[in-house]
Design an enzyme around this catalytic site. Sequence first.
Site: not given
Length: 387
Positions: A198-200
Site C-alpha cells: 500500500s502507500n502512505y
Amino acid sequence: MVSGGIAAYKVADLVSQLLQAGCQVRVAMTAAATRFVGGATFHGLTGQPVQTDLWANTGQAEPHVALGDWAQAVLLAPATANLLAKLAGGHSDDLVTATVLAARCPVVVAPAMNDAMWAKPAVAANLSVLRERGFTLVEPESGRLASGHAGAGRLASAAEIFAGLEAAIRARYDLAGRRVVVTAGGTREAIDPVRFISNYSSGKMGHAVAEAAAERGATVALVTTAPFAGHPGVSVRRVESALEMLDTVRQELDGADLLVMVAAVADFRPARTVSGKIRREETETLELKLERNVDILAELGKDSQAEGVFRVGFAAEDADLEAHAAEKLARKKLDAIVANDIRGGVFGSDENEGVMFFRSGERLALGRSSKRQMAERILDAVKDRLR
Ligand code: CTP
C-alpha cells in the site's frame, strides 16, 4: 427558537406558514418567551413537543445537539437584545443558546425590540459579531412599537423572514439534489491473506471532500480503504484493492453528477496472491513480482456511464506540478485535476496544498489550508460546472 419579546405572538403565525409551505418545524423557547406565548400554541401547530429546558428528561442525552443535528436551518425569532448578547458571547446556559452553539446548519436571526434598544451601540456591536460569524440577519422594520414609540425594532414581516431563510439555505445547501462519489485512502494489494502493498495515504483528504459535499446537501457515496467514523448524508463502501474500488465506483456512479478520485491507487500489485500465509520457515528470500494495476480513472473514461459525470482526479506531485497534471488530465479524460504538492509533507497531515487545473485551461491556486478548507474550495470551483 423563540425568545422573550412581545413579537413572540407573531411567530405562531410564522410557524403555521412554514408548515403550510411544506417545512418540518420544531420549536424551542427561552423561559422568558413562555411568558409571552404558551408552549401549547406551538405544540398544537407543529404536533411536536416544544422544548424549553436543557435539563428536561426528553430521552435524549444531549437535546441541544439532537435539535441542531436534526435541523437544516435554525431561525431565531424574535431575537431579543439579551439573546443577541448571549449569542455574540458564545453563551450556552439554556436550550436555545446551547442549540445555536451546537448547530452545524445556517442560523437566521430576526431581532425585535424597542427602538431605543435597537439603536444602542452594544446591540449594533453584537450584531456585527454575529454577521461576521456567518449568521444571516433579517433586519427589523420601522413602525409603531408596543411601547407606543415609533421607530425601528418591529419583527420583520413573514415574507422577509422566509426570504432570509431561503437565502441562507440556498447558500449552504448548494449541492442539494446532487449525487457525489468520492474515493479515498491508499488501495491495499494483497500479497497473501495477511500482507499487502500500500502507500502512505491516510484517507483524510477524501473523507474531508465527502463530509463537505454532504454538508452542502449532496448525497454522497464514499468508497474508501481507510476507517471512517461516519457522517450524516455519507454512505460508506469499504474496499481494499484497486479492482474492488473500480467495481464499487462503477456501482455507485449510476446517476452521479460528480466523481472526486482522491484515492491513492497502488500503481502495481502482486502478480499473484498466495492463498495461504507465507511462512518464514519456508523461504530464505522472497521475491515479489509486481504487475501494472488497473487505472480506475482511465477505465471509467471508456465507460459511457461516466460520460455525464464531472470527473476530478488528484495527482500527488513532487516536481513539475503543472506539466504532470496537464498530462494526466488529458490521458485520464478528466474535467479537472488537483495537483497536490507533496513536498510540504501532506501525507497523514491535516493540511494540504495544491493547484487545480481544468480541462478548459483554467488554473486555480488552492494555497495551503486545512484539508476541509481545501475540500470546500474544490467544491466551490466545480459546483457551477456540473452537468
Ligand atoms: N488513479 C487511478 N488508478 C490508478 C492510479 C491512479 O484511478 N491506477 C487516479 C488517482 O485516484 C488520482 C489520479 O488517478 O485521482 C492520479 O493519480 P497518480 O497516481 O498521480 O497518477 P498515475 O497515473 O499513477 O501517474 P504517475 O504514477 O506516473 O504519477
